[in-house]
Design a protein around this motif. Structure first.
Motif, PDB file in Angstrom:
ATOM      1  N   THR A  85       0.809  -1.216   0.000  1.00 34.66           N
ATOM      2  CA  THR A  85       0.000   0.000   0.000  1.00 34.66           C
ATOM      3  C   THR A  85       0.847   1.272   0.000  1.00 34.66           C
ATOM      4  N   GLY A  86       2.128   1.132  -0.323  1.00 28.97           N
ATOM      5  CA  GLY A  86       2.952   2.296  -0.610  1.00 28.97           C
ATOM      6  C   GLY A  86       3.624   2.989   0.553  1.00 28.97           C
ATOM      7  N   THR A  87       3.540   2.425   1.753  1.00 30.84           N
ATOM      8  CA  THR A  87       4.099   3.097   2.929  1.00 30.84           C
ATOM      9  C   THR A  87       5.586   3.401   2.765  1.00 30.84           C
ATOM     10  N   THR A  88       6.366   2.406   2.365  1.00 31.01           N
ATOM     11  CA  THR A  88       7.812   2.593   2.272  1.00 31.01           C
ATOM     12  C   THR A  88       8.175   3.546   1.137  1.00 31.01           C
ATOM     13  N   ALA A  89       7.524   3.420  -0.006  1.00 24.38           N
ATOM     14  CA  ALA A  89       7.797   4.332  -1.123  1.00 24.38           C
ATOM     15  C   ALA A  89       7.557   5.778  -0.709  1.00 24.38           C
TER      16      ALA A  89
ATOM     17  N   SER B 123      13.812  11.399  -0.255  1.00 26.73           N
ATOM     18  CA  SER B 123      15.244  11.150  -0.457  1.00 26.73           C
ATOM     19  C   SER B 123      15.565  10.763  -1.891  1.00 26.73           C
ATOM     20  N   LEU B 124      14.580  10.850  -2.784  1.00 25.90           N
ATOM     21  CA  LEU B 124      14.751  10.430  -4.168  1.00 25.90           C
ATOM     22  C   LEU B 124      14.246  11.511  -5.121  1.00 25.90           C
ATOM     23  N   ARG B 125      14.794  11.506  -6.336  1.00 23.75           N
ATOM     24  CA  ARG B 125      14.253  12.400  -7.356  1.00 23.75           C
ATOM     25  C   ARG B 125      12.887  11.901  -7.797  1.00 23.75           C
ATOM     26  N   ARG B 126      12.790  10.573  -7.992  1.00 19.23           N
ATOM     27  CA  ARG B 126      11.521   9.980  -8.406  1.00 19.23           C
ATOM     28  C   ARG B 126      11.521   8.509  -8.026  1.00 19.23           C
ATOM     29  N   ILE B 127      10.351   7.983  -7.679  1.00 15.31           N
ATOM     30  CA  ILE B 127      10.225   6.556  -7.415  1.00 15.31           C
ATOM     31  C   ILE B 127       8.972   6.020  -8.094  1.00 15.31           C
ATOM     32  N   VAL B 128       9.139   4.906  -8.797  1.00 21.57           N
ATOM     33  CA  VAL B 128       8.025   4.168  -9.388  1.00 21.57           C
ATOM     34  C   VAL B 128       7.855   2.909  -8.547  1.00 21.57           C
ATOM     35  N   ALA B 129       6.745   2.794  -7.852  1.00 22.23           N
ATOM     36  CA  ALA B 129       6.509   1.667  -6.950  1.00 22.23           C
ATOM     37  C   ALA B 129       5.414   0.778  -7.542  1.00 22.23           C
ATOM     38  N   THR B 130       5.668  -0.527  -7.526  1.00 25.67           N
ATOM     39  CA  THR B 130       4.767  -1.464  -8.201  1.00 25.67           C
ATOM     40  C   THR B 130       4.339  -2.604  -7.287  1.00 25.67           C
ATOM     41  N   ASP B 131       3.241  -3.222  -7.672  1.00 23.32           N
ATOM     42  CA  ASP B 131       2.749  -4.396  -6.962  1.00 23.32           C
ATOM     43  C   ASP B 131       1.892  -5.200  -7.940  1.00 23.32           C
ATOM     44  N   ILE B 132       1.692  -6.479  -7.640  1.00 22.66           N
ATOM     45  CA  ILE B 132       0.819  -7.300  -8.485  1.00 22.66           C
ATOM     46  C   ILE B 132      -0.651  -7.059  -8.186  1.00 22.66           C
ATOM     47  N   SER B 133      -0.931  -6.427  -7.053  1.00 22.59           N
ATOM     48  CA  SER B 133      -2.312  -6.250  -6.596  1.00 22.59           C
ATOM     49  C   SER B 133      -2.841  -4.866  -6.955  1.00 22.59           C
ATOM     50  N   SER B 134      -3.871  -4.822  -7.773  1.00 22.01           N
ATOM     51  CA  SER B 134      -4.494  -3.542  -8.105  1.00 22.01           C
ATOM     52  C   SER B 134      -5.166  -2.923  -6.881  1.00 22.01           C
ATOM     53  N   GLY B 135      -5.630  -3.778  -5.957  1.00 26.96           N
ATOM     54  CA  GLY B 135      -6.227  -3.271  -4.728  1.00 26.96           C
ATOM     55  C   GLY B 135      -5.211  -2.543  -3.866  1.00 26.96           C
ATOM     56  N   MET B 136      -4.026  -3.098  -3.745  1.00 23.43           N
ATOM     57  CA  MET B 136      -2.956  -2.441  -2.993  1.00 23.43           C
ATOM     58  C   MET B 136      -2.565  -1.124  -3.663  1.00 23.43           C
ATOM     59  N   ILE B 137      -2.427  -1.144  -4.980  1.00 22.89           N
ATOM     60  CA  ILE B 137      -2.021   0.054  -5.707  1.00 22.89           C
ATOM     61  C   ILE B 137      -3.060   1.159  -5.572  1.00 22.89           C
ATOM     62  N   ALA B 138      -4.335   0.799  -5.577  1.00 25.65           N
ATOM     63  CA  ALA B 138      -5.391   1.802  -5.401  1.00 25.65           C
ATOM     64  C   ALA B 138      -5.236   2.525  -4.065  1.00 25.65           C
TER      65      ALA B 138
END
Length: 212
Positions: free
Chosen positions: A53-57, A63-78
């Motif tokens: 659910t994106g907590t760490t990202a 501390s980053l210019r950009r981060i693309v965070a991914t998961d297999i679960s569309s529910g988590m990404i939502a």
């Protein structure tokens, strides 16, 4: 592909409950974040897989210019996108993807992140090869993985029982040595090994690996 589709449904089903659960070892989690930041200077572009659910990202985004965070679960990404919007994090993007089938070109990222996910990936060889492909030469892969082979044997029995009743996804029983061998085979050199748990026996090795 069977495991990915099946596990995606599992994580979709529990996404809201997962988002509400507290982090079990917050002090250990903070140590992992602190050590990860040690390798960042604010100019890097990062790729995370198994972001949940994106907590760490979101914690690492400043501390980053950009981060693309991914998961297999569309529910988590939502849920992750909801959190990013609430925090107004413009340098974070959340996508449904896996490292082996990621749409980005070779050598797109300076850093790859994979926290508490490698033991949940059935096709680890393909995933690690995908991470290697996405990293620039000399790029870093930073991970922390529960190694269930190092835990009480009763854990294995409990996981199998839970899987029978649909209460657990695919889980691999790995040791730290297994992980390091697999990373080396994918073209990585380990440059840091650590354990960050604040209590008890720590079976979640933190590994920093450089793309050879």
């Amino acid at each position: 592909m069977f495991h990915v589709a099946n596990d995606a449904r599992f994580w979709d089903r529990i996404a809201r409950k997962y988002a509400a659960d507290p982090i079990a070892d917050m002090a250990g989690y903070e140590r992992t974040l602190e050590r990860t930041r040690h390798y960042l200077n604010g100019a890097e572009t990062a790729f995370e897989f198994g972001c949940g659910t994106g907590t760490t990202a979101l914690r690492l985004a400043p501390s980053l210019r950009r981060i693309v965070a991914t998961d297999i679960s569309s529910g988590m990404i939502a849920i992750a996108r909801e959190k990013a919007e609430a925090e107004d994090r413009a340098n974070v993007a959340f996508e449904v993807a896996t490292p082996d089938a990621a749409p980005w070109p070779d050598e797109s990222f300076d850093v790859a992140l994979g926290f508490n996910v490698l033991h949940l990936v059935a096709a680890r060889e393909a995933a690690l090869n995908g991470v290697h492909r996405l990293l620039k030469p000399g790029g870093l892969f930073i991970s922390k993985t529960p190694c269930l082979k190092e835990m009480n044997p009763l854990v294995r029995i409990a996981v199998r029982v839970m899987q029978v009743f649909g209460k657990a996804p695919y889980v691999a029983f790995l040791s730290a040595a297994d992980l390091e061998r697999e990373m080396a085979a994918a073209g990585f050199e380990i440059i840091e090994r650590a354990r960050h748990a604040s209590r008890g026996r720590d079976a979640r090795p933190f590994l920093v690996a450089r793309k050879r």
